[in-house]
Scaffold this active site. Sequence first.
Site, PDB file in Angstrom:
ATOM      1  N   LYS A  61      40.674  36.012  47.471  1.00  0.00           N
ATOM      2  CA  LYS A  61      39.538  36.341  48.347  1.00  0.00           C
ATOM      3  C   LYS A  61      38.895  35.014  48.754  1.00  0.00           C
ATOM      4  O   LYS A  61      37.715  34.766  48.518  1.00  0.00           O
ATOM      5  CB  LYS A  61      38.563  37.263  47.586  1.00  0.00           C
ATOM      6  CG  LYS A  61      37.425  37.824  48.413  1.00  0.00           C
ATOM      7  CD  LYS A  61      37.861  38.881  49.413  1.00  0.00           C
ATOM      8  CE  LYS A  61      36.664  39.301  50.274  1.00  0.00           C
ATOM      9  NZ  LYS A  61      37.063  40.247  51.354  1.00  0.00           N
ATOM     10  N   ASP A  98      41.452  42.572  49.964  1.00  0.00           N
ATOM     11  CA  ASP A  98      41.149  43.850  50.616  1.00  0.00           C
ATOM     12  C   ASP A  98      42.286  44.259  51.545  1.00  0.00           C
ATOM     13  O   ASP A  98      42.706  45.420  51.583  1.00  0.00           O
ATOM     14  CB  ASP A  98      39.799  43.800  51.358  1.00  0.00           C
ATOM     15  CG  ASP A  98      39.622  42.561  52.222  1.00  0.00           C
ATOM     16  OD1 ASP A  98      40.430  41.620  52.124  1.00  0.00           O
ATOM     17  OD2 ASP A  98      38.654  42.538  53.006  1.00  0.00           O
ATOM     18  N   TYR A 142      37.082  38.187  33.732  1.00  0.00           N
ATOM     19  CA  TYR A 142      37.262  38.867  32.440  1.00  0.00           C
ATOM     20  C   TYR A 142      36.818  37.987  31.274  1.00  0.00           C
ATOM     21  O   TYR A 142      36.429  38.487  30.232  1.00  0.00           O
ATOM     22  CB  TYR A 142      38.740  39.207  32.221  1.00  0.00           C
ATOM     23  CG  TYR A 142      39.164  40.550  32.746  1.00  0.00           C
ATOM     24  CD1 TYR A 142      39.146  40.815  34.106  1.00  0.00           C
ATOM     25  CD2 TYR A 142      39.596  41.542  31.878  1.00  0.00           C
ATOM     26  CE1 TYR A 142      39.555  42.037  34.588  1.00  0.00           C
ATOM     27  CE2 TYR A 142      40.007  42.778  32.354  1.00  0.00           C
ATOM     28  CZ  TYR A 142      39.982  43.012  33.707  1.00  0.00           C
ATOM     29  OH  TYR A 142      40.401  44.227  34.174  1.00  0.00           O
ATOM     30  N   ASP A 194      44.282  43.627  38.106  1.00  0.00           N
ATOM     31  CA  ASP A 194      43.982  44.888  37.424  1.00  0.00           C
ATOM     32  C   ASP A 194      43.970  46.029  38.441  1.00  0.00           C
ATOM     33  O   ASP A 194      44.593  47.069  38.241  1.00  0.00           O
ATOM     34  CB  ASP A 194      42.616  44.768  36.729  1.00  0.00           C
ATOM     35  CG  ASP A 194      42.228  46.049  36.006  1.00  0.00           C
ATOM     36  OD1 ASP A 194      43.091  46.619  35.309  1.00  0.00           O
ATOM     37  OD2 ASP A 194      41.067  46.482  36.151  1.00  0.00           O
ATOM     38  N   ASP A 209      47.223  48.965  39.385  1.00  0.00           N
ATOM     39  CA  ASP A 209      47.053  50.422  39.299  1.00  0.00           C
ATOM     40  C   ASP A 209      47.428  51.068  40.627  1.00  0.00           C
ATOM     41  O   ASP A 209      48.096  52.099  40.670  1.00  0.00           O
ATOM     42  CB  ASP A 209      45.588  50.797  38.982  1.00  0.00           C
ATOM     43  CG  ASP A 209      45.379  51.112  37.504  1.00  0.00           C
ATOM     44  OD1 ASP A 209      46.087  50.506  36.671  1.00  0.00           O
ATOM     45  OD2 ASP A 209      44.508  51.947  37.186  1.00  0.00           O
TER      46      ASP A 209
HETATM   47  C1  IPM Z   1      44.754  47.077  31.971  1.00  0.00           C
HETATM   48  C2  IPM Z   1      43.525  47.772  31.492  1.00  0.00           C
HETATM   49  C3  IPM Z   1      42.661  46.757  30.741  1.00  0.00           C
HETATM   50  C4  IPM Z   1      42.284  45.679  31.723  1.00  0.00           C
HETATM   51  C5  IPM Z   1      41.432  47.346  30.034  1.00  0.00           C
HETATM   52  C6  IPM Z   1      41.815  48.441  29.073  1.00  0.00           C
HETATM   53  C7  IPM Z   1      40.625  46.295  29.337  1.00  0.00           C
HETATM   54  O1  IPM Z   1      42.849  48.344  32.561  1.00  0.00           O
HETATM   55  O2  IPM Z   1      45.518  46.583  31.125  1.00  0.00           O
HETATM   56  O3  IPM Z   1      44.971  47.019  33.177  1.00  0.00           O
HETATM   57  O4  IPM Z   1      41.297  45.806  32.448  1.00  0.00           O
HETATM   58  O5  IPM Z   1      42.991  44.682  31.787  1.00  0.00           O
HETATM   59 MG    MG Z   2      43.874  48.214  34.382  1.00  0.00          MG
END
Ligand code: IPM
Ligand code: MG
Length: 359
Positions: free
Chosen positions: A190, A222, A135, A246, A250
């Site tokens: 990884k 993975d 990032y 990230d 999710d």
């Molecule tokens: C998160 C989001 C952010 C990230 C984006 C909006 C830049 O997906 O906070 O997980 O990738 O960190």
């Molecule tokens: Mg995210």
Amino acid sequence: MKIAVLAGDGIGTEIVAEAVKVLKALDLKIEMESALVGGVAFDAHGHPLPPATLALAKASDAVLFGAVGDWKYDKLERQFRPEQAILGLRKELGLFANFRPAICYEELVDASSLKPELIAGLDILIIRELTGDIYFGQPRGRRTAVDGHFPGSEEAFDTMRYSRPEIERIAHVAFDAARKRSKRVTSVDKNNVLETSQLWKDVMVEVAKQYPDVVLDHMLVDNAAMQLVKEPKKFDVVVTGNMFGDILSDEASMLTGSIGMLPSASLNASNQGLYEPSHGSAPDIAGKGIANPLATILSAAMMLRFSLGQAESALRIEAAVKAVLAKGLRTADIYGKGGAGITKVSTLEMGNAVVAALV
Ligand code: IPM
Ligand code: MG
């Protein structure tokens, strides 16, 4: 106590308004100041993180953040896109430790796409390193300027990097957190392919020696993605880098079937923090009054606990949220199949119900 209220784009304004309502109802002495961030800030000031917004965030004990992003900014040069606002805040405030709990609420077991027995009682804490990794490496491509010029689109790259101190400090955060829970940490990397991951793993092993009471294991990313849907309850504290975190956070949040419920905290070394829901700006439902404000309300609770030293008030909010769920109130995202005693409510009604349930 001073907090910066940065609602941002999409559903951000609607959900943050409800969290602010709940905070005000607690009758604490909190000064709140709002500022623009994300796409709305770009529209008004030509930058997603205007200097005044950054200055306000820096001068506050905590930031209550909504969400940023909208498809209409997709074509902008990288530095002007709404997402740069949250990345800029993380970097500028040094918010390296991101806490993303994935908790399955008893009442919402059926909202998950996984079988109830796999997720009932699920309580995972993902700790994501937030200011390093790919990032914040060196990007080069069509939307990043190099010496004022934009290179062609024949090749693009981003560099992944981590330094030992960056890994050490997030390792300490993870082991400290595990001490307050089941005393287990799974470090995800990884290392079979990446040098950054090998350093990550080596440093985790070294730091673990200072926590003999905590069991550390390692998992390739993975495999971790697979195990999360196969047997999620095997995990407790998961620590991982920015990119893998990230993605895995999710995935973990959706196991609970209710990303609209999950708060997050991003802290720096002095416990100054940014608190935001785990979900995004959801421009498709913005302005409709149907977004779930609970993730933001629970983020405000985390803020009270971690940055403002108001653990009791945090518990009050969390209890109120549990109470409204027990009463059967549901925003559209967690409504599921509905049924007897389940009532669909708007964003505003949900916020009001939480205020009413505060004891
Ligand atoms: C998160 C989001 C952010 C990230 C984006 C909006 C830049 O997906 O906070 O997980 O990738 O960190
Ligand atoms: Mg995210």
